[in-house]
Design a protein around this motif. Structure first.
Motif, PDB file in Angstrom:
ATOM      1  N   ALA A  38     -10.116  -3.685  -1.554  1.00 20.81           N
ATOM      2  CA  ALA A  38      -8.662  -3.552  -1.593  1.00 20.81           C
ATOM      3  C   ALA A  38      -8.213  -2.236  -0.963  1.00 20.81           C
ATOM      4  O   ALA A  38      -7.216  -2.190  -0.230  1.00 20.81           O
ATOM      5  CB  ALA A  38      -8.171  -3.651  -3.033  1.00 20.81           C
ATOM      6  N   LEU A  39      -8.954  -1.161  -1.244  1.00 24.39           N
ATOM      7  CA  LEU A  39      -8.585   0.132  -0.677  1.00 24.39           C
ATOM      8  C   LEU A  39      -8.751   0.126   0.841  1.00 24.39           C
ATOM      9  O   LEU A  39      -7.879   0.606   1.574  1.00 24.39           O
ATOM     10  CB  LEU A  39      -9.436   1.236  -1.304  1.00 24.39           C
ATOM     11  N   ALA A  40      -9.858  -0.421   1.326  1.00 23.82           N
ATOM     12  CA  ALA A  40     -10.068  -0.484   2.770  1.00 23.82           C
ATOM     13  C   ALA A  40      -8.956  -1.283   3.453  1.00 23.82           C
ATOM     14  O   ALA A  40      -8.454  -0.889   4.515  1.00 23.82           O
ATOM     15  CB  ALA A  40     -11.432  -1.102   3.076  1.00 23.82           C
ATOM     16  N   ALA A  41      -8.567  -2.395   2.846  1.00 32.79           N
ATOM     17  CA  ALA A  41      -7.497  -3.212   3.425  1.00 32.79           C
ATOM     18  C   ALA A  41      -6.180  -2.439   3.450  1.00 32.79           C
ATOM     19  O   ALA A  41      -5.444  -2.471   4.447  1.00 32.79           O
ATOM     20  CB  ALA A  41      -7.347  -4.513   2.646  1.00 32.79           C
ATOM     21  N   SER A  42      -5.884  -1.736   2.355  1.00 33.54           N
ATOM     22  CA  SER A  42      -4.620  -1.001   2.293  1.00 33.54           C
ATOM     23  C   SER A  42      -4.578   0.146   3.299  1.00 33.54           C
ATOM     24  O   SER A  42      -3.506   0.532   3.760  1.00 33.54           O
ATOM     25  CB  SER A  42      -4.395  -0.458   0.877  1.00 33.54           C
ATOM     26  N   LEU A  43      -5.743   0.677   3.647  1.00 35.64           N
ATOM     27  CA  LEU A  43      -5.825   1.768   4.612  1.00 35.64           C
ATOM     28  C   LEU A  43      -6.011   1.281   6.052  1.00 35.64           C
ATOM     29  O   LEU A  43      -6.044   2.083   6.985  1.00 35.64           O
ATOM     30  CB  LEU A  43      -6.995   2.691   4.247  1.00 35.64           C
ATOM     31  N   GLY A  44      -6.162  -0.022   6.220  1.00 34.75           N
ATOM     32  CA  GLY A  44      -6.317  -0.591   7.554  1.00 34.75           C
ATOM     33  C   GLY A  44      -7.698  -0.429   8.141  1.00 34.75           C
ATOM     34  O   GLY A  44      -7.867  -0.474   9.367  1.00 34.75           O
ATOM     35  N   ILE A  45      -8.737  -0.276   7.277  1.00 32.16           N
ATOM     36  CA  ILE A  45     -10.091  -0.085   7.795  1.00 32.16           C
ATOM     37  C   ILE A  45     -11.070  -1.117   7.209  1.00 32.16           C
ATOM     38  O   ILE A  45     -12.279  -0.872   7.175  1.00 32.16           O
ATOM     39  CB  ILE A  45     -10.602   1.351   7.543  1.00 32.16           C
ATOM     40  N   PHE A  46     -10.575  -2.255   6.769  1.00 36.85           N
ATOM     41  CA  PHE A  46     -11.464  -3.311   6.294  1.00 36.85           C
ATOM     42  C   PHE A  46     -12.075  -4.033   7.491  1.00 36.85           C
ATOM     43  O   PHE A  46     -11.369  -4.475   8.388  1.00 36.85           O
ATOM     44  CB  PHE A  46     -10.700  -4.314   5.425  1.00 36.85           C
ATOM     45  N   GLY A  47     -13.412  -4.148   7.483  1.00 33.23           N
ATOM     46  CA  GLY A  47     -14.073  -4.813   8.594  1.00 33.23           C
ATOM     47  C   GLY A  47     -14.999  -5.935   8.188  1.00 33.23           C
ATOM     48  O   GLY A  47     -14.784  -7.093   8.538  1.00 33.23           O
TER      49      GLY A  47
END
Length: 433
Positions: free
Chosen positions: A282-291
């Motif tokens: 969830a944090l990665a997605a909110s920061l735009g760095i989910f891969g």
């Protein structure tokens, strides 16, 4: 064809009531969820290192697995690739992932190792042309050999930095040539054991410049895939510079890379960092760095990273719910960075471990998709934050601290606590599981 998996059939979907252990009960590649095939949601990948290179050791004991391809020759490396693609075919896996050390023998010199890598890439390229399975991502092993004992990009010896650059360049070239959709960097030794002999500022600066050079090289060769960092807090290093998603994001921001690099998040690493898997996603997605994700689990009674196959669909459903909320995978996927137990010696064990893991993830995805489609949890979330949609709240965020404070006396604000309804939402979640 080899005879390693002789007698093991191709795994097909037979439904939840099947009594056939060599069948999928939940993973139906063609089942459509939220307008997308299940195979395209999950994008499963088999990890070359655990499935074909791991000898069965643990922190207290050595090799237990005796595989006919173990050895440092190109012939055995090609045989290993033959066996690997047979497993991919049995599972119907769309992707695989590898380190350089997994697929080629170590040479006496870098030039010899590079020659071996290029030779095996020729072989893998021919394999991919004849099989469904393609490369999800490649990476360089810069943690196993003794040269990496004090780090790679963070090593106090600039010659080791140069060797790391050569290793990553070679493996980016290989990944690009094989059509890989991502390139991953895991800094297993990018950290320190003691501050008594460490210049933390210098090491961090060197790691940042190294990653900038990786991104520069990506554009130089025209690689269209994503560059991913895999966070981990410690083990083997006492403290690693890629501790968790938040730490990685701060690192990326510091070096102007937040728009260039994303994360490959592992369940086991999230737990070691004191988080949940779903939190990191969830944090990665909110920061735009989910891969992408590495799918595994730790043993709750062990203190190290045991890399076991997932077997708890309720636990994984929370993770896949966050993947759906993030919009799903683009170049990433679900890589089984998991290994069979050191007592599991038979070829059947290797196959069934993947079958169970794929079924667990499929069952989790189905539950997550049902709840996401029903919108009940998201509706509750929107209702909880609805006050922030009012003109007064939006204006408060744009204004000053004094202006926000003035609302209290001007409007006579005396806020009363509102229930978070956690138990209700947990009950809602369990109804879908």
């Amino acid at each position: 064809m080899t005879d390693f998996f002789k007698g093991i059939p191709q795994i097909r979907y037979e439904g939840p009531e099947s009594a056939n252990e060599f069948a999928f009960r939940h993973y139906n590649p063609d089942e459509v969820l939220l307008g997308k095939r299940m195979e395209d949601h999950l994008r499963f990948a088999v990890a070359y290192w655990h499935s074909f290179a791991w000898p069965g050791g643990d922190p207290f004991g050595g090799q237990t697995l005796q595989r006919p391809w173990f050895g440092d020759t190109m012939d055995l490396a090609r045989f290993k690739a033959d066996v690997a693609f047979e497993l991919f075919d049995i599972l119907g896996a769309p992707f695989y992932c590898f380190h350089d050390a997994d697929v080629r023998p170590e040479g006496a010199t870098f030039a010899e190792s590079l020659k071996n890598l290029n030779g095996i890439v020729d072989y893998l390229e021919a394999k991919q042309a004849k099989h469904k399975t393609q490369l999800l991502w490649g990476t360089a092993n810069m943690f196993s050999h003794r040269r990496w004992m004090s780090g790679a990009a963070t090593n106090p010896d600039p010659d080791v930095y140069a060797y790391a650059a050569a290793s990553v360049k070679a493996n980016m070239d290989a990944t690009h040539r094989l059509g890989g959709q991502n390139y991953v960097l895991w800094g297993g030794r990018e950290g320190y054991e003691t501050l008594l002999n460490t210049d933390l500022g210098a090491e961090r600066a060197h790691a940042g410049r190294f990653l900038q050079q990786v991104v520069e090289y990506k554009y130089k060769i025209g690689f269209k895939g994503a560059i991913l960092i895999e966070p981990k807090p410690q083990e083997p290093s006492k403290h690693q510079y890629d501790y968790d998603v938040a730490t990685v994001y701060g690192f990326l921001k510091d070096f102007g890379l937040e728009g260039e690099v994303k994360t490959n998040i592992e369940q086991g690493h999230a737990i070691l960092a004191g988080h949940s898997f779903e939190h990191e996603l969830a944090l990665a997605a909110s920061l735009g760095i989910f891969g992408s994700i590495d799918m595994n689990r730790n043993d709750y009674q062990s203190g190290w990273d045991t890399d076991q196959f997932p077997n708890n669909h309720a636990e994984k459903a929370l993770a896949f719910y966050e993947v759906l909320r993030a919009g799903g995978f683009t170049t990433g996927g679900t890589n089984f960075d998991a290994k069979i137990r050191r007592q599991s010696l038979d070829p059947e064990d290797l196959v069934l471990a993947h079958v169970g893991g794929m079924d667990t993830c499929a069952r989790a995805l189905k539950a997550a998709a049902k709840l996401y489609e029903a919108d009940e949890l998201e509706a509750a979330r929107r209702a909880r934050y609805a006050g922030w949609e009012t003109p007064a709240a939006k204006a408060m965020l744009k204004g000053s601290l004094a202006e926000a404070a003035a609302r209290v006396t001007a409007e006579g604000l005396e806020p009363e606590p509102k229930s978070g309804r956690q138990e209700r939402l947990e009950n809602l979640w369990n109804r879908y599981i």
